[in-house]
Design an enzyme around this catalytic site. Structure first.
Site, short mmCIF file in Angstrom:
data_model
loop_
_atom_site.label_atom_id
_atom_site.label_comp_id
_atom_site.label_asym_id
_atom_site.label_seq_id
_atom_site.Cartn_x
_atom_site.Cartn_y
_atom_site.Cartn_z
N TYR A 142 -1.56 0.21 10.00
CA TYR A 142 -1.85 -0.53 8.77
C TYR A 142 -0.63 -0.49 7.85
O TYR A 142 -0.11 -1.52 7.40
CB TYR A 142 -3.09 0.07 8.10
CG TYR A 142 -3.29 -0.39 6.68
CD1 TYR A 142 -3.46 -1.73 6.38
CD2 TYR A 142 -3.30 0.53 5.63
CE1 TYR A 142 -3.65 -2.15 5.07
CE2 TYR A 142 -3.48 0.12 4.32
CZ TYR A 142 -3.65 -1.22 4.05
OH TYR A 142 -3.82 -1.64 2.76
N THR A 202 0.82 -1.22 0.00
CA THR A 202 0.00 0.00 0.00
C THR A 202 0.85 1.26 0.00
O THR A 202 1.97 1.27 0.53
CB THR A 202 -0.90 0.01 1.26
OG1 THR A 202 -1.47 1.32 1.43
CG2 THR A 202 -0.13 -0.31 2.52
#
Ligand code: UDP
Length: 328
Positions: free
Chosen positions: A142, A118
Site C-alpha cells: 500500500y 500516506t
C-alpha cells in the site's frame, strides 16, 4: 456559477467529508467514484459521476462535462493487510488508475492536483517523529504504491505543468460532527469502528494485533486525525494551489501518538462500557509507531486540527454508528 472540483473517491469515507468541506467553502464537488467501496448516499454536496479510474474515456467525459478547476485524488485501495496478500492488485489499481487520472487531467488542462498519500510511505523508523523530509522506505505494498504515485505526480510538473499538493495522512478517524457522513467500510478493518462494533455488540470482540512491539505498552502507536480536520486541510491545499504557491508535501497528523491500548482506554471512557477484546498476532505490514511531525501544515497552511482528540474522534464515530438505520 460555482467552480467544480473533481473528487475521486468522493463517495468514500474521507472523500465524502472533503466534499462537504469544499461545498462549505463555496466550491461544487464532483464526486468521481466507481462505488466499489463508496456509497451513492454519501454523495450529498454535489453531483456524482459514476466512473472508474481504469477507464480513461470516463475520465475524459467527466473533465469535459464539468470543467473542474482542480482534482482531489482520494480513490484508492487502502488496506495495509490486503496489500501484503495481494500486492499486484494494489499496484494495478492504485498506480495505473492514478496514472490514468493524471494524464486525463493534463489532457483537459486541469493542472491543480491534490493527492492523498500516506504515512505508510515512511515505513518503520524506530518511532522517530516523521517529517516531510524524512526519507520514505515503505514496508507494505500500500505504502509503496502511494510512494510511486507521489513520483508520478512530481514527474508531471516539469513535463506538463501539473501543480501538486501531496498530503500524507496519518490515521484518520471520527465522523462529521453533524453525522451527515461517516465511516462505513465493508468489511470494516479499522481500529476505532471495530472497537465501537465490539462495544455495541455488532461483533463479539476486538482483536489487538500484536503486544510485542518496541513501544511503551507493546501495542502499535499511531497518530490519529479527525476526518473533518483532514477535510479542512484539503480546502486549504486547494486554496494554496489556486493562489499559485507551488508544489508542496504536507503531513497531516497531530504530532501525538497513541497506542492501541490507549485508544481502548479512551473508548471505555467515552462510552462508559468495557471493550470486549482478545489478544492476537501482529498484522503483516504494520509499523511499530507512526507519528507525524506536524509543524509544516500548521505553519504554512495555517491548519489547526482542533477536533483531533481521541474523545472527540471516538464520540463523533459513536454518534454516527448509533444513527438510526446504520449498519455495518
Ligand atoms: N488494529 C488492531 N486491531 C484491529 C484493527 C487494527 O489492533 O482489529 C491496530 C493495527 O494493528 C494498527 C492500529 O490498530 O496498529 C490502527 O490500524 P488501522 O487498521 O485502524 O489503521 P492503519 O494503521 O492500518 O492505517
Amino acid at each position: 456559477m460555482t467552480q467544480h472540483v473533481l473528487v475521486t473517491g468522493g463517495a468514500g469515507y474521507i472523500g465524502a467529508h472533503a466534499c462537504k468541506a469544499l461545498a462549505r467553502a463555496g466550491f461544487t464537488p464532483l464526486a468521481f467514484d466507481n462505488l466499489s467501496t463508496g456509497w451513492a448516499e454519501a454523495v450529498k454536496f454535489g453531483p456524482l459521476f459514476q466512473g472508474d479510474l481504469m477507464d480513461p474515456a470516463a475520465l475524459d467525459a467527466a473533465f469535459a462535462q464539468y470543467k473542474p478547476i482542480a482534482v482531489l485524488h482520494f480513490a484508492a485501495l487502502s488496506l495495509v493487510g490486503d496489500s501484503m496478500s495481494d500486492p499486484g492488485r494494489y499496484w494495478r489499481v492504485n498506480v495505473n488508475g492514478s496514472l490514468n487520472l493524471v494524464e486525463a487531467a493534463v489532457r483537459a488542462g486541469c493542472l491543480n492536483f491534490v493527492f492523498s498519500s500516506t504515512c505508510a510511505t515512511y515505513g518503520d523508523q524506530d518511532g522517530v517523529l516523521l517529517n516531510e523530509d524524512t526519507p520514505q522506505y515503505p514496508i507494505n505494498a500500500y505504502g509503496a504504491s502511494k510512494k510511486a504515485i507521489e513520483e508520478i505526480v512530481k514527474n508531471f510538473g516539469p513535463a506538463h505543468g501539473l501543480n501538486h499538493v501531496i498530503f500524507r495522512y496519518f490515521n484518520v478517524a471520527g465522523a462529521d460532527p453533524e453525522a451527515e457522513v461517516g465511516e462505513q467500510h465493508r468489511p470494516e478493518t479499522h481500529l476505532i469502528p471495530l472497537m465501537l462494533d465490539a462495544i455495541d455488540g455488532r461483533r463479539p470482540a476486538l482483536t489487538i494485533f500484536g503486544q510485542d512491539y518496541p513501544t511503551p505498552d507493546g501495542t502499535c502507536v499511531r497518530d490519529y486525525v479527525h476526518v473533518s480536520d483532514l477535510a479542512d486541510a484539503h480546502v486549504k491545499g486547494l486554496q494554496w494551489l489556486l493562489a499559485g504557491r507551488g508544489n508542496r508535501a504536507f503531513n497531516l497528523g497531530t504530532g501525538h501518538g497513541f497506542s492501541v491500548r490507549q485508544v481502548v482506554d479512551a473508548s471505555r471512557a467515552v462510552t462508559n462500557r468495557e471493550v470486549p477484546m482478545t489478544l492476537g498476532a501482529r498484522r503483516a505490514g504494520d509499523a511499530a509507531a507512526l507519528v507525524s511531525g506536524s509543524a509544516r501544515a500548521r505553519e504554512e497552511l495555517g491548519w489547526r486540527p482542533e477536533r483531533s482528540t481521541l474523545p472527540l474522534m471516538i464520540g463523533d464515530a459513536l454518534a454516527w454508528s448509533r444513527k438510526p438505520g446504520f449498519s455495518r
